[in-house]
Design a protein around this motif. Structure first.
Motif, PDB file in Angstrom:
ATOM      1  N   LEU A   1       8.414  11.660  25.196  1.00  0.00           N
ATOM      2  CA  LEU A   1       7.656  12.240  24.093  1.00  0.00           C
ATOM      3  C   LEU A   1       6.337  12.716  24.672  1.00  0.00           C
ATOM      4  N   CYS A   2       6.056  14.011  24.541  1.00  0.00           N
ATOM      5  CA  CYS A   2       4.831  14.591  25.089  1.00  0.00           C
ATOM      6  C   CYS A   2       3.899  14.973  23.947  1.00  0.00           C
ATOM      7  N   LEU A   3       2.682  14.481  24.002  1.00  0.00           N
ATOM      8  CA  LEU A   3       1.649  14.849  23.041  1.00  0.00           C
ATOM      9  C   LEU A   3       0.623  15.716  23.762  1.00  0.00           C
ATOM     10  N   TYR A   4       0.195  16.800  23.100  1.00  0.00           N
ATOM     11  CA  TYR A   4      -0.724  17.763  23.718  1.00  0.00           C
ATOM     12  C   TYR A   4      -2.014  17.856  22.906  1.00  0.00           C
ATOM     13  N   SER A   5      -3.116  18.047  23.614  1.00  0.00           N
ATOM     14  CA  SER A   5      -4.414  18.169  22.948  1.00  0.00           C
ATOM     15  C   SER A   5      -4.656  19.580  22.409  1.00  0.00           C
ATOM     16  N   GLY A   6      -3.799  20.540  22.770  1.00  0.00           N
ATOM     17  CA  GLY A   6      -3.924  21.905  22.295  1.00  0.00           C
ATOM     18  C   GLY A   6      -2.684  22.345  21.535  1.00  0.00           C
ATOM     19  N   PRO A   7      -2.725  23.492  20.856  1.00  0.00           N
ATOM     20  CA  PRO A   7      -1.557  23.999  20.135  1.00  0.00           C
ATOM     21  C   PRO A   7      -0.504  24.541  21.096  1.00  0.00           C
TER      22      PRO A   7
ATOM     23  N   TYR B   1      -3.851   4.272  20.057  1.00  0.00           N
ATOM     24  CA  TYR B   1      -4.216   4.930  21.304  1.00  0.00           C
ATOM     25  C   TYR B   1      -5.621   4.503  21.720  1.00  0.00           C
ATOM     26  N   ASP B   2      -5.914   4.657  23.006  1.00  0.00           N
ATOM     27  CA  ASP B   2      -7.272   4.372  23.450  1.00  0.00           C
ATOM     28  C   ASP B   2      -8.222   5.450  22.920  1.00  0.00           C
ATOM     29  N   ALA B   3      -9.514   5.180  23.030  1.00  0.00           N
ATOM     30  CA  ALA B   3     -10.522   6.065  22.434  1.00  0.00           C
ATOM     31  C   ALA B   3     -10.487   7.470  22.998  1.00  0.00           C
ATOM     32  N   THR B   4      -9.990   7.638  24.228  1.00  0.00           N
ATOM     33  CA  THR B   4      -9.969   8.971  24.836  1.00  0.00           C
ATOM     34  C   THR B   4      -8.840   9.839  24.296  1.00  0.00           C
ATOM     35  N   TRP B   5      -7.887   9.233  23.586  1.00  0.00           N
ATOM     36  CA  TRP B   5      -6.756  10.024  23.080  1.00  0.00           C
ATOM     37  C   TRP B   5      -6.599   9.954  21.563  1.00  0.00           C
ATOM     38  N   ASP B   6      -7.164   8.958  20.911  1.00  0.00           N
ATOM     39  CA  ASP B   6      -7.017   8.816  19.462  1.00  0.00           C
ATOM     40  C   ASP B   6      -7.545  10.061  18.749  1.00  0.00           C
TER      41      ASP B   6
ATOM     42  N   VAL C   1       5.317  10.092  14.051  1.00  0.00           N
ATOM     43  CA  VAL C   1       3.889  10.117  14.366  1.00  0.00           C
ATOM     44  C   VAL C   1       3.089   9.858  13.091  1.00  0.00           C
ATOM     45  N   TYR C   2       1.993   9.114  13.226  1.00  0.00           N
ATOM     46  CA  TYR C   2       1.237   8.620  12.081  1.00  0.00           C
ATOM     47  C   TYR C   2      -0.250   8.931  12.235  1.00  0.00           C
ATOM     48  N   VAL C   3      -0.920   9.132  11.107  1.00  0.00           N
ATOM     49  CA  VAL C   3      -2.349   9.415  11.160  1.00  0.00           C
ATOM     50  C   VAL C   3      -3.184   8.137  11.269  1.00  0.00           C
ATOM     51  N   ASP C   4      -2.576   6.974  10.988  1.00  0.00           N
ATOM     52  CA  ASP C   4      -3.287   5.703  11.119  1.00  0.00           C
ATOM     53  C   ASP C   4      -2.653   4.871  12.223  1.00  0.00           C
ATOM     54  N   ALA C   5      -3.430   3.964  12.784  1.00  0.00           N
ATOM     55  CA  ALA C   5      -2.874   3.001  13.728  1.00  0.00           C
ATOM     56  C   ALA C   5      -1.908   2.075  12.999  1.00  0.00           C
ATOM     57  N   GLY C   6      -1.065   1.382  13.762  1.00  0.00           N
ATOM     58  CA  GLY C   6      -0.119   0.449  13.149  1.00  0.00           C
ATOM     59  C   GLY C   6       0.959   1.142  12.342  1.00  0.00           C
ATOM     60  N   TYR C   7       1.331   2.374  12.722  1.00  0.00           N
ATOM     61  CA  TYR C   7       2.371   3.128  12.009  1.00  0.00           C
ATOM     62  C   TYR C   7       2.011   3.306  10.531  1.00  0.00           C
TER      63      TYR C   7
ATOM     64  N   ASP D   1      -1.893  22.153   7.108  1.00  0.00           N
ATOM     65  CA  ASP D   1      -2.433  20.990   6.421  1.00  0.00           C
ATOM     66  C   ASP D   1      -3.514  20.325   7.278  1.00  0.00           C
ATOM     67  N   ALA D   2      -4.746  20.362   6.799  1.00  0.00           N
ATOM     68  CA  ALA D   2      -5.880  19.828   7.571  1.00  0.00           C
ATOM     69  C   ALA D   2      -5.771  18.322   7.789  1.00  0.00           C
ATOM     70  N   ARG D   3      -4.951  17.639   6.997  1.00  0.00           N
ATOM     71  CA  ARG D   3      -4.812  16.194   7.158  1.00  0.00           C
ATOM     72  C   ARG D   3      -4.155  15.828   8.486  1.00  0.00           C
ATOM     73  N   TRP D   4      -3.522  16.819   9.143  1.00  0.00           N
ATOM     74  CA  TRP D   4      -2.838  16.555  10.407  1.00  0.00           C
ATOM     75  C   TRP D   4      -3.587  17.074  11.623  1.00  0.00           C
ATOM     76  N   VAL D   5      -4.679  17.769  11.423  1.00  0.00           N
ATOM     77  CA  VAL D   5      -5.409  18.355  12.542  1.00  0.00           C
ATOM     78  C   VAL D   5      -6.248  17.274  13.230  1.00  0.00           C
ATOM     79  N   LYS D   6      -5.840  16.900  14.426  1.00  0.00           N
ATOM     80  CA  LYS D   6      -6.529  15.881  15.226  1.00  0.00           C
ATOM     81  C   LYS D   6      -6.717  14.576  14.455  1.00  0.00           C
ATOM     82  N   THR D   7      -5.609  14.061  13.896  1.00  0.00           N
ATOM     83  CA  THR D   7      -5.683  12.795  13.162  1.00  0.00           C
ATOM     84  C   THR D   7      -4.644  11.774  13.623  1.00  0.00           C
ATOM     85  N   ILE D   8      -3.748  12.123  14.524  1.00  0.00           N
ATOM     86  CA  ILE D   8      -2.644  11.235  14.893  1.00  0.00           C
ATOM     87  C   ILE D   8      -3.163  10.046  15.711  1.00  0.00           C
ATOM     88  N   SER D   9      -2.752   8.832  15.278  1.00  0.00           N
ATOM     89  CA  SER D   9      -3.275   7.616  15.902  1.00  0.00           C
ATOM     90  C   SER D   9      -2.200   6.654  16.389  1.00  0.00           C
ATOM     91  N   SER D  10      -0.922   6.897  16.102  1.00  0.00           N
ATOM     92  CA  SER D  10       0.140   6.021  16.594  1.00  0.00           C
ATOM     93  C   SER D  10       1.472   6.747  16.508  1.00  0.00           C
TER      94      SER D  10
END
Length: 252
Positions: free
Chosen positions: A49-55, A73-78, A94-100, A119-128
């Protein structure tokens, strides 16, 4: 001779028409937009599973194997992810909060997803995230609870922050269980012990709830041995202590 010449001319015209038609088809295919999104994710390794910081699979990439789920995730990726490629045979959740917890998205095996617009709720919000055999597993998190423990969860269906309780004997009351403050107030529970568990609204293993609509008062909320449940109103978010008992009649 005339007929043969005309036949030859007709054949040549048909050949020219076919050639022109094929050229038109080829040019049409060449003009079709390519699947740029899929190509952009080609750097994602197999079974990953690859997660990217860009579109579109750009920017920094974080890789997780198909056996590696992460509750935070650690602070550098959360809250950094803007796109994802699920290059595994499992479903990615994928979840916007820690702990699924919180909002969730599901990514089918061998597919990619975008979180950079819409949906702005998903822009840079994924945490687990977690990787599971079927999409249905994305909607629960009970599987995190260890054997022979009471686990309480901050959100419904075993999702969100989890508290694992180890039973102790209260020196004042003799109750075998746990007493806790407001920060641990759960909305779902899994009782993985061999005893029943009685929950109370006071930290002293006491208190009652009143269901005004039904006209009933309750002295304990019971979760039977081996059961998991989402806690309904008026009990949800109000537990402050619990004890383990052999019979439900032993609840206070």
């Amino acid at each position: 001779m005339t007929i043969m010449r005309r036949h030859g001319e007709l054949t040549r015209r048909r050949g020219a028409l076919i050639t022109a038609f094929l050229a038109l088809i080829c040019s049409a295919f060449l003009a079709l937009p390519s699947n740029a999104g899929a190509a952009a994710f080609d750097d994602c390794p197999a079974n990953t599973l690859c997660l990217y910081s860009g579109p579109d699979g750009t920017g920094e990439r974080r890789d997780f194997t198909d056996r590696q789920s992460l509750e935070s995730y650690d602070a550098t990726w959360d809250d950094k992810t803007l796109s994802a490629k699920n290059n595994t045979k499992l479903w990615a959740c994928v979840y916007v909060d820690a702990g699924y917890g919180g909002l969730l998205q599901t990514v089918m095996p061998d597919r990619f997803d975008e979180y950079s617009d819409g949906d702005a709720r998903w822009v840079k919000t994924i945490s687990s995230h977690k990787l599971v055999p079927s999409r249905a597993h994305c909607f629960t998190g009970y599987e995190r609870c260890p054997d022979d423990r009471i686990c309480t969860f901050a959100q419904e269906r075993g999702r969100g922050a989890m508290t694992v309780h180890t039973a102790t004997t209260d020196p004042a009351t003799g109750n075998v269980g746990s007493s806790y403050g407001t920060g641990a107030a759960p909305k779902s529970v899994w009782n993985r012990t061999a005893k029943h568990v009685c929950f109370y609204p006071e930290p002293t293993f006491t208190g009652t709830w009143t269901d005004t609509a039904a006209g009933h008062t309750y002295g304990a909320y019971v979760v039977l041995r081996g059961d998991s449940t989402t806690v309904p109103a008026p009990f949800a978010g109000t537990f402050r202590s619990h004890e383990l008992v052999d019979r439900t009649a032993d609840c206070q």
